[in-house]
Every structure is written in structure tokens, then in C-alpha cells.
Design a protein around this motif. Sequence first.
Motif, PDB file in Angstrom:
ATOM      1  N   LEU A 175     -20.083 -40.899 -11.062  1.00 35.44           N
ATOM      2  CA  LEU A 175     -18.828 -40.824 -10.306  1.00 35.44           C
ATOM      3  C   LEU A 175     -19.115 -40.609  -8.823  1.00 35.44           C
ATOM      4  N   PRO A 176     -18.224 -41.080  -7.963  1.00 33.68           N
ATOM      5  CA  PRO A 176     -18.375 -40.745  -6.537  1.00 33.68           C
ATOM      6  C   PRO A 176     -18.209 -39.229  -6.369  1.00 33.68           C
ATOM      7  N   GLU A 177     -18.862 -38.680  -5.361  1.00 33.64           N
ATOM      8  CA  GLU A 177     -18.807 -37.230  -5.167  1.00 33.64           C
ATOM      9  C   GLU A 177     -17.899 -36.868  -4.008  1.00 33.64           C
ATOM     10  N   VAL A 178     -17.225 -35.743  -4.152  1.00 35.99           N
ATOM     11  CA  VAL A 178     -16.354 -35.260  -3.087  1.00 35.99           C
ATOM     12  C   VAL A 178     -16.696 -33.795  -2.821  1.00 35.99           C
TER      13      VAL A 178
END
Lengths: 426, 122
Positions: free
Chosen positions: A419-422
Motif C-alpha cells: 500500500l502507499p504510505e502516509v
Amino acid sequence: MSAVYALVDCNNFFVSCERLFRPTLEGRPVVVLSSNDGCTVSRSQEAKDLGIPMGAPHFQWREFFKTHGVTAFSANFELYGDISERITNLLASVTPHIEVYSVDESFLDVSELHIADYHAWGQGIRSSILRHVGVPVSVGIAPSKTLAKAANDRAKKLPELGGSLDLTQQGSATDHYLAGLPIQDVWGVGWRLAPKLRAESVHSALDLRQLDVRRAQQLMGIHGRQMVYELNGTACLPFARASKPQQMIMRGRQFGQDTGEVYVIESAVAALAARAAVALRREHQLACRAVVSLKTNRNKPGYQHVSREVRFYTPTADTGTITSQLVRLLQADLPRASYHKADVLLYDFVPERALQTDLLGAVDLETDSRSQRKMRALDAINQLHGKGTVKMAAETLSRAWEPRKKMSSPRYTSSWEELPEVKLLQ
Amino acid sequence: MEPLGETAYAASIDTGTSVAVHTGFPNPAAERQGTPLSLDKLLVRHPSSTYFFRIRGHSWHRYGVFDGDIAVIDRALPPRGRNLTVWWQESGEFALSPLMQADHDIWGTVTAIIHPCGDPSP
């Protein structure tokens, strides 16, 4: 009432998918390379402006990319497939009359939507897809598919149009836009017919629209005649409703004896997959999904049912691909049990020709037609000499088929691990 | 015209107009109708515009948000008030915070945060 078609086409689709998760690449040159990092299949506007051609071989351009700050990605078809499906689902909520023409473009039959202002409607579609899914599209609206294609091309190239062009009225305004469309960019012309037409002083879409129908037929056969009609707003090409026929192919068999031996199960699954793939090729279809399921004996205690599904981001009818993927899934985790029956199911089909014409650039066409030729040869031999004369050897079960992906972005939307990280801000 | 309208977000409740009751001990599940509860439906209102992000950082423990949690992001929801939003910084990193004044770099609105209990996430 005459038909009205809208063509919704994504701008530099693969690049746009990559930029969705790397927004800082907006405004910078970006390219996406074909499988095996062979050549450029998608270019941002900035990359086009640098003079990078479609199909630029990576090994020749690597230095250029480096010195000009071009970001290159290996194709990430899982991501592109996911984004494409999101767009298709949104469009299907606009009208069920949708023809998914390729991974990044769909025709809509909007004749019955009673749209007052097509231009504004197209802009609405564009802004909705940009907001919801996050990739830019252009919309061309016209009474024929060829004109809708032309309108879309203009909408893409002329920023003042705001991504939407209505060519439903056949007048001087439409002439003006068609005059700006070079002949080789007209849908159906291509690199083979273009020189022929230029020799006849046909240099733009407008010239072709005004060409005498009989002359067009002399030059290019019935195809040429159709193009002239289509450019004049008379629809000749059929609209293929996307109503996916609810088809599936299933092959199953019981084991002679209940078994937990992995190699027995594998070879059974391989044989079933091969039989299902033959049936698929006979229908001239390609499958997007396959399921393998194993069951223990229902009449014995501890009944178990294992099922695994694989999705092919490049639709396939290749026995080797289907078999190796299914076997790999089973190898990954097969609960210990004594199995009684195995089934292989293929579904979610697209017609074979869709791949040949539509996904151009999206798939390694050469590999793919090689695979199709190989499969045809295999079917012919087996037909002549009996089923199973030629089989896939164990080597096809190896991982050799996996494309090399050195510079691929993560599978942002299809893997929990990627998943993309935030970052949390204070 | 809103061509890409809201998809229905509601559990369908079937009141069942005629329920036959037979003799004997009633089956407690007899009136159970419709589909099982779906976490997908609960968490994802707009499948086409919903993406998942992995949360990184340890500074929000007091709000019950932990490193490794999953943020559910809906791009279609316009951020309002103090909504949590994902936006991107000049460094290229995505950041999560309550809605700021400058909204030009907003990527999407957080609709849920999923925190697995016990086993800490990778």
C-alpha cells in the motif's frame, strides 16, 4: 433518431496511473516501459516534448533518460488494470451501453441520455473521473465512432477545449477541427494507408471526409468507403455492447484414489487447465480469471473445500500461463488433506481479437502472437494425432514466465503489503 | 446532471411481510434474511474512488492511531470542517492531518482507520 457516441480515453494512461501515487511527477517527463523493460509504451506530454518516440528501446535511451531527468517505470499491469476497472465501473453508472474498447478507452452510446450540451457533459465526465479515480481523460462526442475518435484526439491536443469536444453538428466548426487532424492520426488509416492517401493530396481528416466515396473505395476497398461515411457522421461501424456474455468453462475430475500428494494434484490441475484452455481457444476467447478448487470426499468426515483464484492482467488462453499460475497458487499454500476432486474454472472472457487490436502497447505483442501461434500449433497437432500428443512440459511450471520488472512501482491497490504510505503529522 | 452519483450506502432490511410460524421450537435463524453483514459495504461507500494507505508514524497514539494502521481514503468525498485528509507534501511524501487551509494538494478524505488489535502490524 441518429446515434451519438462518446469516446472516453485516458491521457497517457499508464503514466497517469503512476502519477496518481507519485503526484510530484506531475509536470515532469515520465515514461512506462513494456514488459521486460523493452521499450516505451506510454509517455507523458513532457516526455513527448523531449522527442522520445513511442516504442523507444530502453537500452538505447537509458542515457538520455538519465541526463534529461526522465523517470522510467516498468509496466505495472496490476495497477493499470485496477484503475481501468474503476473507470469502467463509473462509466457503466452513466449508461449500460458501453463498449470497453481497450484498457484505457471506452465508447458510450449516449443517444438516449437526452443531453442538451454535449461539450459540458463531456467536461463533467472528465472532472468526475479525475476527482473519483484520479486520472485525466478526454471525451469526444460525435454521431460515429470514427468521428468520436477524431473529436477525442482534438480534445486531447487542444488545451483550450478543456478535455471535451462535441462534433455532433456537421458544419464549418467540425470542418475546422478535422482540418487540424493529420491523416495518419485518423482512426483506421495508420502507417500503411497514410502514404497512399497523401499521394492523393489527402493530408487531413477533413480531406478524407471530402474525398469522393468511390475514389476512397478504389483506394482502400470497403474500409475506405466506411471511413468516409463515418467521417461525414454516418455510423457504419457496429457498437459492441459490453454486456459480457455470462460464459465460463469448467473442467473437473475425481481422483482415482483420494490423495494428498502434491505432484498428483498438480498434474491433475495441469491437465484440467490444458483441457479448459483448448475449449477457450476454440471459442476464440481469452480469460481474465481462473479458479482452481479442490474438495475432499463429501461423504467422509472433515469435508474440506479449497479454492484459489488468479487474475490475468493480460487476458490469456495460453495453457502454459494458466497452468503455471494455478499450480503456483496451490504450491504457495495447500492445506494438508486427502483430496477427492479437482476443478478448474475459466471465466471473465474477452474476445481474442480484442488483444490483437486493442491493447496495443499494453502487452508485448510479439510475445503474445508467438504464444498464440504456439497454441494453434499445439491444438493442430493434438487434433491430428489425438488429445495429449503434445503437452506442456514441467518446465512451464517454472517461474520463467514471470516478466522482469526492475523499475516497477508497488502494487498500490492490489497488495496489502505494498500500500502507499502516509505519514502522520503532529 | 450528476452522472456519477452516489452509490447506495445502506444495509437492506427486509421486513418480511409474511412469516409462517410452524409448531415446535422456533428456529432462531428463521427470520434471518438477506445477505450477511459486509465490512466492504460498511467501509467502502464508493469502490471506484476508495484507496487504502498504510499509516506511518507514532505521534497519534493518544488518538488511537498507530503505526501500521490502514487508512481508508475516499477521493470522491469533498473534505469538510476538520476532516482528516491525505495530502502530499513538496517532498513527495503523503501526509495525514486534519484539513488545512490550503487545499490544493489534497489527495482524498479519510473515511476510516483500521487498527488490528493484539498482533502489531508490520
